[in-house]
Design an enzyme around this catalytic site. Structure first.
Site, PDB file in Angstrom:
ATOM      1  N   ASP A  79       0.860  -1.181   0.000  1.00 39.38           N
ATOM      2  CA  ASP A  79       0.000   0.000   0.000  1.00 39.38           C
ATOM      3  C   ASP A  79       0.899   1.235   0.000  1.00 39.38           C
ATOM      4  O   ASP A  79       1.565   1.523   1.010  1.00 39.38           O
ATOM      5  CB  ASP A  79      -0.895  -0.037   1.240  1.00 39.38           C
ATOM      6  CG  ASP A  79      -1.930   1.084   1.258  1.00 39.38           C
ATOM      7  OD1 ASP A  79      -1.760   2.074   0.517  1.00 39.38           O
ATOM      8  OD2 ASP A  79      -2.909   0.965   2.028  1.00 39.38           O
ATOM      9  N   HIS A  80       0.894   1.974  -1.112  1.00 38.81           N
ATOM     10  CA  HIS A  80       1.812   3.103  -1.249  1.00 38.81           C
ATOM     11  C   HIS A  80       1.434   4.274  -0.346  1.00 38.81           C
ATOM     12  O   HIS A  80       2.224   5.204  -0.178  1.00 38.81           O
ATOM     13  CB  HIS A  80       1.853   3.565  -2.706  1.00 38.81           C
ATOM     14  CG  HIS A  80       3.204   4.044  -3.146  1.00 38.81           C
ATOM     15  ND1 HIS A  80       4.204   4.378  -2.255  1.00 38.81           N
ATOM     16  CD2 HIS A  80       3.730   4.263  -4.374  1.00 38.81           C
ATOM     17  CE1 HIS A  80       5.271   4.778  -2.922  1.00 38.81           C
ATOM     18  NE2 HIS A  80       5.016   4.709  -4.205  1.00 38.81           N
ATOM     19  N   ARG A  81       0.246   4.237   0.249  1.00 36.82           N
ATOM     20  CA  ARG A  81      -0.104   5.288   1.204  1.00 36.82           C
ATOM     21  C   ARG A  81       0.721   5.132   2.481  1.00 36.82           C
ATOM     22  O   ARG A  81       1.038   6.127   3.144  1.00 36.82           O
ATOM     23  CB  ARG A  81      -1.589   5.213   1.571  1.00 36.82           C
ATOM     24  CG  ARG A  81      -2.555   5.431   0.416  1.00 36.82           C
ATOM     25  CD  ARG A  81      -3.982   5.199   0.869  1.00 36.82           C
ATOM     26  NE  ARG A  81      -4.163   3.832   1.401  1.00 36.82           N
ATOM     27  CZ  ARG A  81      -5.276   3.413   2.002  1.00 36.82           C
ATOM     28  NH1 ARG A  81      -6.297   4.244   2.162  1.00 36.82           N
ATOM     29  NH2 ARG A  81      -5.363   2.177   2.446  1.00 36.82           N
TER      30      ARG A  81
END
Length: 525
Positions: free
Chosen positions: A496-498
């Site tokens: 998850d790049h967040r």
């Protein structure tokens, strides 16, 4: 007294379930823990047991109907009090009946029932199939007193069979591995068999269908079959007593899943031929159907919904790399005989799980999630690893808890059992939730790289590729470089790049690779 029974909460995050079939009809007598319905959720196919001894008064849902959790699905007349008494709560002279008397009568009936030898179900329920729970009650066996050999001391079917004197009939499930050692399929040697329904079938199977199925003549009074076979028969709408049997167990006919499927296919073919003949059409359809339509529902639909939620909620990034696992292959080969002596099949997955947990301890942000409601990042300080498993209805993720506290052999034993029961659709919802990180093995079907979808709301998922022999440049102790054939495994990490930056994802993968390249380090974990 009348008891309304609602669809229970059969899994974390499950808000509804599709009623697949009823096992009872209105007016049927039922006993506590007897399966009354089969419900399909996004987690598993679950048999719903009766909570009471009594009689089915009303069924409130139809097969195929999606029922929200908490809705009434069946009404019972509790044993010991007739429906008429419930509907007219007055005495013979018209006076209002004292409900406390009813409660006392019900308690008296319950105590009398216990005195007749029926063991009381413990508050800490033992999760075994309803058929075994029912048989244990009939044999006077207290399930709560059985020492479990399963994960966390859980009582397994084999434990119950052993106490009942049927230890030789327990199932043995061994994951098969390819030459590279990647887990592929599970070959199940099923000795435990269950009696098929003995009610006479409605209608007679077409002679041509029975003939094509081959084997021993059908239309028996009694048939032995494994639980998985009975499930296939229910799905196909086949009476097991009419399926020709090519094998016998204990002197009685034994039917396999393949025989059921072959018989069902022959029935369908014969019925289609009859329909064409009645309609005056050709005896055979050489072109075949151009399209086949199947309802998009049940587990497959729930999996799709979860995938969509994950993909649209978490911006996915996938990092790929390859690791030299030559030493890991040699280590596993040395340990396999030790594991086999203890009845355990040792695959590469436990090694990877231990390497993942060691890396998670070094990079705690990988063992985290975003709480959307509170806008908080939640770091988990426990390590529950989900193992993505392909089943005949789609992907399921059994969860091995507290991986950091367990050794390789214990992880192997727990994983093999959970994966087996997930494929048999007998796994409990509790065993499919609570994971903090997921590992999937695409190498089992010959894959190298993948872009796996995160098991949302987790932060990441790691895919193992097939182990293959490849030429690699190897530097010797003297600094001289040579080209040698080495065992290489590919890794694909989606995150998850967040939560996770690309550099963190790469460093995490490097840490996993460090442990896989030096498996002796795993023995210290």
């Amino acid at each position: 007294m009348v008891r309304e029974f609602t669809l229970p909460d059969v899994g974390e995050g499950v808000a509804e379930g599709e009623l697949v079939s009823w096992f009872v009809e209105e007016g049927d007598a039922v006993s506590e823990d007897q399966p009354v319905a089969e419900v399909e959720t996004d987690k598993a196919l679950v048999e719903v047991p009766s909570p009471v001894n009594g009689t089915v008064r009303t069924l409130h849902a139809e097969p195929g109907e999606v029922v929200p959790v908490g809705d009434v699905i069946v009404t019972f007349d509790v044993e010991g009090e007739s429906a008429a008494e419930t509907e007219a709560p007055t005495t013979e002279n018209g006076e209002h009946r004292d409900e406390s008397t009813d409660d006392e009568s019900e308690e008296t009936a319950r105590v009398e029932s216990k005195s007749e030898g029926e063991p009381e179900t413990p508050d800490d329920r033992v999760f075994v199939p309803p058929r075994l729970r029912r048989r244990a009650r009939e044999e006077g066996v207290d399930l709560g007193s059985i020492a479990g050999s399963g994960p966390g001391g859980r009582v397994t079917e084999a434990d119950v069979y052993a106490v009942l004197g049927d230890g030789s009939e327990a199932r043995e499930t061994t994951p098969a591995t390819d030459e590279g050692g990647s887990e592929t399929t599970e070959a199940t040697a099923t000795g435990a068999v269950a009696e098929a329904d003995t009610e006479p079938a409605a209608g007679t199977a077409p002679t041509t269908a029975a003939g094509r199925a081959g084997g021993e003549g059908a239309d028996r009074d009694r048939t032995l079959a494994a639980p998985a076979t009975r499930r296939v028969a229910r799905e196909e709408g086949v009476d097991l007593n009419r399926v020709p049997a090519s094998d016998r167990r204990d002197g009685e006919a034994f039917v396999t899943p393949e025989a059921v499927q072959e018989y069902a296919a022959a029935q369908r073919e014969a019925q289609e031929a009859d329909a064409r003949a009645v309609a005056g059409g050709p005896a055979s359809d050489e072109a075949g159907a151009r399209e086949t339509r199947t309802p998009f529902s049940g587990v497959r639909k729930r999996i799709a919904e979860a995938m969509v939620e994950s993909k649209y909620s978490a911006p996915h990034v996938t990092h790929h790399d390859a690791v030299d696992v030559t030493e890991l292959v040699a280590t596993r080969e040395r340990l396999k005989p030790v594991a086999e002596e203890r009845g355990i099949s040792l695959t590469y997955m436990p090694f990877v799980m231990k390497a993942v947990v060691a890396a998670l301890e070094a990079f705690p942000e990988m063992n985290a999630m975003i709480d959307e409601e509170t806008d908080e990042i939640v770091e988990k300080h426990y390590y529950n690893v989900g193992v993505a498993t392909a089943t005949d209805v789609g992907l399921m993720v059994p969860v091995i808890e507290d991986v950091d506290r367990k050794g390789l052999l214990q992880l192997s034993s727990e994983m093999n059992e959970l994966v087996s029961r997930a494929r048999e659709r007998s796994i409990s919802p509790d065993e499919l939730r609570g994971s903090t990180f997921t590992v999937t093995n695409v190498g089992g079907i010959g894959g190298e790289y993948a872009t796996p979808i995160i098991n949302y709301p987790e932060a990441a998922i790691l895919a193992m590729g097939e182990i293959k022999r490849k030429p690699r440049v190897v530097e010797g102790e003297d600094g001289e470089e040579t080209i040698e054939p080495r065992s290489v495994m590919t890794l694909s990490l989606s995150f998850d790049h967040r939560l996770i930056d690309g550099a963190t994802g790469a460093r995490f993968t490097n840490e996993v690779m460090r442990y896989l390249e030096n498996p002796d380090l795993l023995l210290l974990e």
